[in-house]
Design a protein around this motif. Structure first.
Motif, mmCIF file in Angstrom:
data_model
loop_
_atom_site.group_PDB
_atom_site.id
_atom_site.type_symbol
_atom_site.label_atom_id
_atom_site.label_comp_id
_atom_site.label_asym_id
_atom_site.label_seq_id
_atom_site.Cartn_x
_atom_site.Cartn_y
_atom_site.Cartn_z
ATOM 1 N N UNK A 42 -22.988 -28.970 13.608
ATOM 2 C CA UNK A 42 -22.440 -28.203 13.005
ATOM 3 C C UNK A 42 -20.982 -29.043 12.915
ATOM 4 N N UNK A 43 -20.083 -28.938 11.434
ATOM 5 C CA UNK A 43 -18.826 -29.505 11.508
ATOM 6 C C UNK A 43 -18.233 -29.341 12.285
ATOM 7 N N UNK A 44 -16.811 -30.428 12.609
ATOM 8 C CA UNK A 44 -16.339 -30.756 13.185
ATOM 9 C C UNK A 44 -14.729 -29.531 12.076
ATOM 10 N N UNK A 45 -14.654 -29.093 11.086
ATOM 11 C CA UNK A 45 -13.785 -28.381 10.554
ATOM 12 C C UNK A 45 -14.824 -27.811 9.298
ATOM 13 N N UNK A 46 -15.260 -26.993 9.730
ATOM 14 C CA UNK A 46 -16.199 -25.538 9.145
ATOM 15 C C UNK A 46 -14.490 -24.783 8.047
ATOM 16 N N UNK A 47 -15.475 -24.520 7.281
ATOM 17 C CA UNK A 47 -14.261 -23.848 6.510
ATOM 18 C C UNK A 47 -13.601 -22.483 6.846
ATOM 19 N N UNK A 48 -12.126 -22.376 6.030
ATOM 20 C CA UNK A 48 -11.600 -21.547 6.941
ATOM 21 C C UNK A 48 -10.364 -22.256 7.933
ATOM 22 N N UNK A 49 -10.946 -23.390 8.074
ATOM 23 C CA UNK A 49 -9.886 -23.555 9.351
ATOM 24 C C UNK A 49 -8.604 -24.558 8.950
ATOM 25 N N UNK A 50 -7.431 -23.875 10.068
ATOM 26 C CA UNK A 50 -6.661 -24.049 10.099
ATOM 27 C C UNK A 50 -6.044 -25.377 10.488
ATOM 28 N N UNK A 51 -5.549 -26.409 9.620
ATOM 29 C CA UNK A 51 -4.774 -28.074 10.355
ATOM 30 C C UNK A 51 -3.641 -28.080 10.238
ATOM 31 N N UNK A 52 -3.089 -29.092 11.271
ATOM 32 C CA UNK A 52 -1.771 -29.715 10.668
ATOM 33 C C UNK A 52 -2.581 -31.394 9.808
ATOM 34 N N UNK A 53 -1.838 -31.340 8.942
ATOM 35 C CA UNK A 53 -2.134 -33.746 8.690
ATOM 36 C C UNK A 53 -1.092 -34.318 8.533
#
Length: 288
Positions: free
Chosen positions: A235-246
Motif C-alpha cells: 500500500x502507499x505510504x501517503x494515500x489520498x487524504x493524508x495530512x502532511x508537513x513539507x
C-alpha cells in the motif's frame, strides 16, 4: 517562465534542506536528476549528443559514490570543491601530455600510439544500441573501426572485469567487437592487482566472461555479498487524504497517490493553494 524558475528555486531549496539533514550527496544528486526533468529529457533524446550526456551523468554518479566512500563526512559542497578545475596547469605544450577525446572527435586524426579505454558490452556498444538492435550496433561497429585506425604504430585496447556505473559495480564483460578481430592481429595481456602480467595468444579464455580463469595465478579473489530483499510494499505510504508537513511548503493534504515503495509519487495541495507533485523517496515529507 516565472513558474519554471520558481520550481527550480524550490528544488534547490529542497536539496539545501536535505544537506542540512545530512543526506548523502548521491541522494541529492538523484533527486535533482529525477525532479528537474533533465534525466527524462535526455532519455527521450535519440541523438548521439543525448546519449553522450547520459553517459556523463552516469560517470558523475560514480564519481560521487567514490567520493562518499573516501570521506568520513561527505557533503555536496565538499564534493564540488574536490572537482574544481585546476587552472594553474600550463597550456603551452612544453610538458608531455596525453590527448583525451571521444571517438567522434578523433575522425581524420592519427597518432603513433592510441589507447581505447572501456571497450565493454553496454559501453561500446552502448546499452542503448543493444536495445535498438542491429542497425545501431552496426553504426557503433563502424565507430570502433574508426577508433582502431587512428593508431599509426601501436593500438592498445582495454576492458575492466568490474566497473562502477551509476554508483554500482557492473560486470559487463568485453565488447563483442573484440571477438571480431582476427586472432593473428593481436596479443592479449591480462593484468591483476597483486600478480604478474600474463600473456595469451587467444581470446577464447574470455569468451565466457563469467567463468573463472583456469590459471591459479590469474584467479580474482572476491567476497560474496548477500543482500536481504526489500520488504514487499502492498500500500502507499501517503494515500489520498493524508495530512502532511513539507519542510519547505508547510502543511498540506495528499490529493493523489500513485505507485508504491521507491516509486511512489504524490500530488499535494498546500494551505496557500500551491499544488505540487513529489517523488516520496526524495521529498522531505512527514505525516501529521
Amino acid at each position: 517562465m516565472n513558474s519554471a524558475i520558481n520550481q527550480l528555486v524550490h528544488l534547490i531549496q529542497e536539496v539545501q534542506i536535505l544537506e542540512s539533514q545530512n543526506h548523502s550527496p548521491s541522494f541529492s544528486y538523484e533527486k535533482l536528476l529525477n525532479e528537474s526533468g533533465y534525466f527524462e529529457v535526455l532519455k527521450a533524446d535519440k541523438s548521439y549528443e543525448g546519449a553522450a550526456r547520459l553517459e556523463n551523468l552516469e560517470e558523475l554518479m560514480s564519481a560521487i559514490k567514490q567520493f562518499e566512500d573516501s570521506e568520513t563526512e561527505p557533503t555536496l559542497v565538499k564534493f564540488l570543491e574536490t572537482i574544481t578545475l585546476d587552472t594553474t596547469v600550463s597550456e603551452d605544450g612544453s610538458s608531455d601530455q596525453v590527448s583525451l577525446m571521444t571517438v567522434h572527435g578523433s575522425k581524420g586524426l592519427e597518432y603513433p600510439y592510441v589507447f581505447l579505454i572501456g571497450i565493454e558490452e553496454n559501453i561500446f556498444p552502448s546499452y542503448k544500441s543493444l536495445e535498438v538492435g542491429p542497425t545501431a550496433i552496426e553504426e557503433e561497429r563502424r565507430l570502433f573501426y574508426v577508433a582502431m585506425t587512428r593508431a599509426m604504430k601501436q593500438l592498445t585496447i582495454t576492458f575492466a572485469q568490474g566497473r562502477l556505473l551509476w554508483g554500482s559495480l557492473k560486470f559487463n564483460g568485453p565488447s563483442q567487437f573484440l571477438q571480431e578481430i582476427p586472432s593473428q592481429y593481436y596479443k592479449w595481456d591480462f593484468y591483476q592487482t597483486g600478480s604478474k602480467k600474463a600473456q595469451f595468444d587467444s581470446y577464447s579464455k574470455y569468451d565466457d566472461f563469467d567463468q573463472t580463469p583456469s590459471h591459479q595465478e590469474d584467479v580474482y579473489h572476491t567476497e560474496k555479498v548477500y543482500q536481504s530483499k526489500r520488504p514487499v510494499v502492498t500500500s502507499a505510504n501517503y494515500p489520498s487524504g493524508s495530512k502532511i508537513i513539507h519542510a519547505l511548503y508547510g502543511e498540506g493534504t495528499v490529493l493523489d497517490s500513485e505507485g508504491m515503495g521507491q516509486d511512489e509519487k504524490v500530488t499535494i495541495m498546500f494551505r496557500d493553494g500551491i499544488r505540487k507533485k513529489f517523488m516520496v523517496k526524495f521529498a522531505p515529507l512527514q505525516k501529521v
